[in-house]
Design a protein around this motif. Structure first.
Motif, PDB file in Angstrom:
ATOM      1  N   CYS A   1       0.839  -1.202   0.000  1.00 29.33           N
ATOM      2  CA  CYS A   1       0.000   0.000   0.000  1.00 29.33           C
ATOM      3  C   CYS A   1       0.870   1.248   0.000  1.00 29.33           C
ATOM      4  CB  CYS A   1      -0.923  -0.015   1.219  1.00 29.33           C
ATOM      5  SG  CYS A   1      -1.848   1.515   1.429  1.00 29.33           S
ATOM      6  N   ILE A   2       1.838   1.281   0.894  1.00 25.94           N
ATOM      7  CA  ILE A   2       2.707   2.453   1.008  1.00 25.94           C
ATOM      8  C   ILE A   2       3.576   2.610  -0.235  1.00 25.94           C
ATOM      9  CG2 ILE A   2       4.652   3.413   2.318  1.00 25.94           C
ATOM     10  CD1 ILE A   2       3.290   2.090   4.820  1.00 25.94           C
ATOM     11  N   GLU A   3       4.031   1.478  -0.772  1.00 21.66           N
ATOM     12  CA  GLU A   3       4.848   1.518  -1.997  1.00 21.66           C
ATOM     13  C   GLU A   3       4.068   2.129  -3.160  1.00 21.66           C
ATOM     14  OE1 GLU A   3       6.448  -1.723  -5.278  1.00 21.66           O
ATOM     15  OE2 GLU A   3       6.413  -2.322  -3.155  1.00 21.66           O
ATOM     16  N   HIS A   4       2.844   1.655  -3.378  1.00 22.06           N
ATOM     17  CA  HIS A   4       2.041   2.167  -4.500  1.00 22.06           C
ATOM     18  C   HIS A   4       1.590   3.609  -4.256  1.00 22.06           C
ATOM     19  CE1 HIS A   4       2.111  -1.603  -6.504  1.00 22.06           C
ATOM     20  NE2 HIS A   4       1.378  -2.247  -5.614  1.00 22.06           N
ATOM     21  N   LEU A   5       1.245   3.910  -3.011  1.00 23.48           N
ATOM     22  CA  LEU A   5       0.789   5.274  -2.717  1.00 23.48           C
ATOM     23  C   LEU A   5       1.935   6.268  -2.856  1.00 23.48           C
ATOM     24  CD1 LEU A   5      -1.603   7.010  -1.903  1.00 23.48           C
ATOM     25  CD2 LEU A   5      -1.069   6.548   0.502  1.00 23.48           C
ATOM     26  N   THR A   6       3.141   5.852  -2.490  1.00 20.26           N
ATOM     27  CA  THR A   6       4.320   6.713  -2.661  1.00 20.26           C
ATOM     28  C   THR A   6       4.503   7.078  -4.126  1.00 20.26           C
ATOM     29  OG1 THR A   6       5.435   5.744  -0.740  1.00 20.26           O
ATOM     30  CG2 THR A   6       6.820   6.862  -2.376  1.00 20.26           C
ATOM     31  N   GLU A   7       4.336   6.091  -5.006  1.00 18.38           N
ATOM     32  CA  GLU A   7       4.481   6.343  -6.443  1.00 18.38           C
ATOM     33  C   GLU A   7       3.352   7.234  -6.961  1.00 18.38           C
ATOM     34  OE1 GLU A   7       6.436   6.081 -10.146  1.00 18.38           O
ATOM     35  OE2 GLU A   7       7.025   5.808  -8.059  1.00 18.38           O
ATOM     36  N   ALA A   8       2.145   7.003  -6.468  1.00 19.47           N
ATOM     37  CA  ALA A   8       1.003   7.826  -6.897  1.00 19.47           C
ATOM     38  C   ALA A   8       1.214   9.288  -6.506  1.00 19.47           C
ATOM     39  CB  ALA A   8      -0.288   7.296  -6.258  1.00 19.47           C
ATOM     40  N   ILE A   9       1.775   9.508  -5.322  1.00 23.10           N
ATOM     41  CA  ILE A   9       2.020  10.874  -4.850  1.00 23.10           C
ATOM     42  C   ILE A   9       3.190  11.502  -5.615  1.00 23.10           C
ATOM     43  CG2 ILE A   9       2.818  12.224  -2.866  1.00 23.10           C
ATOM     44  CD1 ILE A   9       1.171  10.292  -1.096  1.00 23.10           C
ATOM     45  N   ARG A  10       4.192  10.699  -5.930  1.00 23.17           N
ATOM     46  CA  ARG A  10       5.330  11.220  -6.711  1.00 23.17           C
ATOM     47  C   ARG A  10       4.863  11.724  -8.074  1.00 23.17           C
ATOM     48  NH1 ARG A  10       8.760  10.051 -10.646  1.00 23.17           N
ATOM     49  NH2 ARG A  10       7.730   8.062 -11.170  1.00 23.17           N
ATOM     50  N   LEU A  11       3.934  10.994  -8.671  1.00 19.01           N
ATOM     51  CA  LEU A  11       3.428  11.369  -9.989  1.00 19.01           C
ATOM     52  C   LEU A  11       2.411  12.502  -9.935  1.00 19.01           C
ATOM     53  CD1 LEU A  11       3.002   7.767 -11.430  1.00 19.01           C
ATOM     54  CD2 LEU A  11       4.674   9.475 -12.201  1.00 19.01           C
ATOM     55  N   ASN A  12       1.701  12.590  -8.819  1.00 19.57           N
ATOM     56  CA  ASN A  12       0.666  13.622  -8.675  1.00 19.57           C
ATOM     57  C   ASN A  12       0.497  13.936  -7.193  1.00 19.57           C
ATOM     58  OD1 ASN A  12      -1.571  15.270  -8.614  1.00 19.57           O
ATOM     59  ND2 ASN A  12      -2.866  13.946  -9.843  1.00 19.57           N
ATOM     60  N   ALA A  13       0.993  15.099  -6.774  1.00 22.92           N
ATOM     61  CA  ALA A  13       0.979  15.464  -5.353  1.00 22.92           C
ATOM     62  C   ALA A  13      -0.429  15.553  -4.770  1.00 22.92           C
ATOM     63  CB  ALA A  13       1.704  16.794  -5.153  1.00 22.92           C
ATOM     64  N   GLN A  14      -1.432  15.755  -5.626  1.00 26.97           N
ATOM     65  CA  GLN A  14      -2.813  15.853  -5.133  1.00 26.97           C
ATOM     66  C   GLN A  14      -3.266  14.553  -4.479  1.00 26.97           C
ATOM     67  OE1 GLN A  14      -4.879  18.521  -4.944  1.00 26.97           O
ATOM     68  NE2 GLN A  14      -3.103  19.694  -5.628  1.00 26.97           N
ATOM     69  N   ASN A  15      -2.633  13.455  -4.841  1.00 23.84           N
ATOM     70  CA  ASN A  15      -3.016  12.172  -4.248  1.00 23.84           C
ATOM     71  C   ASN A  15      -2.735  12.126  -2.748  1.00 23.84           C
ATOM     72  OD1 ASN A  15      -4.065  10.750  -6.523  1.00 23.84           O
ATOM     73  ND2 ASN A  15      -1.980  10.510  -7.304  1.00 23.84           N
ATOM     74  N   ARG A  16      -1.781  12.920  -2.296  1.00 22.43           N
ATOM     75  CA  ARG A  16      -1.501  12.969  -0.859  1.00 22.43           C
ATOM     76  C   ARG A  16      -2.704  13.528  -0.100  1.00 22.43           C
ATOM     77  NH1 ARG A  16       3.266  15.204  -0.760  1.00 22.43           N
ATOM     78  NH2 ARG A  16       4.434  13.438   0.113  1.00 22.43           N
ATOM     79  N   PHE A  17      -3.292  14.588  -0.621  1.00 29.47           N
ATOM     80  CA  PHE A  17      -4.435  15.207   0.049  1.00 29.47           C
ATOM     81  C   PHE A  17      -5.682  14.332  -0.062  1.00 29.47           C
ATOM     82  CE2 PHE A  17      -1.633  18.638  -1.533  1.00 29.47           C
ATOM     83  CZ  PHE A  17      -1.225  19.134  -0.307  1.00 29.47           C
ATOM     84  N   GLN A  18      -5.821  13.655  -1.196  1.00 30.72           N
ATOM     85  CA  GLN A  18      -6.963  12.763  -1.356  1.00 30.72           C
ATOM     86  C   GLN A  18      -6.877  11.590  -0.381  1.00 30.72           C
ATOM     87  OE1 GLN A  18      -7.860  11.641  -5.396  1.00 30.72           O
ATOM     88  NE2 GLN A  18      -9.048   9.851  -4.771  1.00 30.72           N
TER      89      GLN A  18
END
Length: 207
Positions: free
Chosen positions: A166-183
């Motif tokens: 989960c953390i691995e995939h979410l880290t990549e999602a946030i790297r590609l699009n910072a808005q994913n952190r807030f979501q």
């Protein structure tokens, strides 16, 4: 000889009562009993309106299915299932299963990656985790920078108890699009990993 007026001869309170007392003579017409109002108003009318709306959506979804647009039909059926009347719910579930079967056979194509993602999320919500994983991975095969697909894989990992993935995939999602952190901060599907310090550090790096 003075005329005798019964009304004037009666005491005032009695005269008033004789003027306002309702007649006991039946007119032969039965009046409808008014139902007490509630805070919801006329609930039977509200139920009828809700059913009509669901039937309209149901018919639209059937037309999509008949046209071979199974992924769109699946999304439409899935969206109405939680509020559908009991007598329709079983049929809706049957059509959802039929749509899934047709899509798994490859008898339909997604027009965009976003459509495939929406379908994968609906599979995720229904507990079809491996099927959802295949669609997220299919998106990434064609678009390596699809942050939303990594986000979907992070959701899947959280829901299946794999905190590290989960953390691995979410880290990549946030790297590609910072808005994913807030979501992700607002997404209850990450509750399963919320106590992991790595998750907190990822979502609140400024803390």
């Amino acid at each position: 000889m003075a005329s005798y007026n019964v009304q004037t001869a009666l005491p005032e309170k009695i005269r008033m009562a004789t003027k306002t007392a309702p007649s006991t003579k039946s007119s032969g017409i039965l009046k409808a009993v008014r139902k007490p109002r509630t805070l919801l108003g006329d609930t039977s009318a509200a139920d009828a309106a809700a059913r009509k709306s669901t039937l309209t959506q149901y018919e639209s979804a059937l037309k999509l299915m008949q046209a071979g647009k199974y992924e769109k039909a699946h999304l439409a059926f899935n969206a109405m299932l939680s509020t559908a009347p009991h007598d329709l719910a079983d049929r809706i579930r049957m059509y959802i299963s039929a749509c899934v079967a047709q899509i798994d056979k490859g008898s339909t194509k997604f027009e965009t990656h976003e459509e495939r993602y929406d379908y994968a999320i609906s599979l995720l919500n229904e507990g079809h985790y491996e099927d959802a994983r295949e669609h997220f991975q299919e998106i990434l095969l064609k678009e390596k920078a699809a942050d939303y697909a990594f986000y979907g894989l992070a959701l899947l990992a959280s829901m299946t108890g794999d905190n590290s993935k989960c953390i691995e995939h979410l880290t990549e999602a946030i790297r590609l699009n910072a808005q994913n952190r807030f979501q992700a901060r607002l997404d209850s599907d990450f509750d399963g990993v919320a106590e992991d310090p790595r998750f907190t550090e990822l979502l609140y790096p400024e803390a």
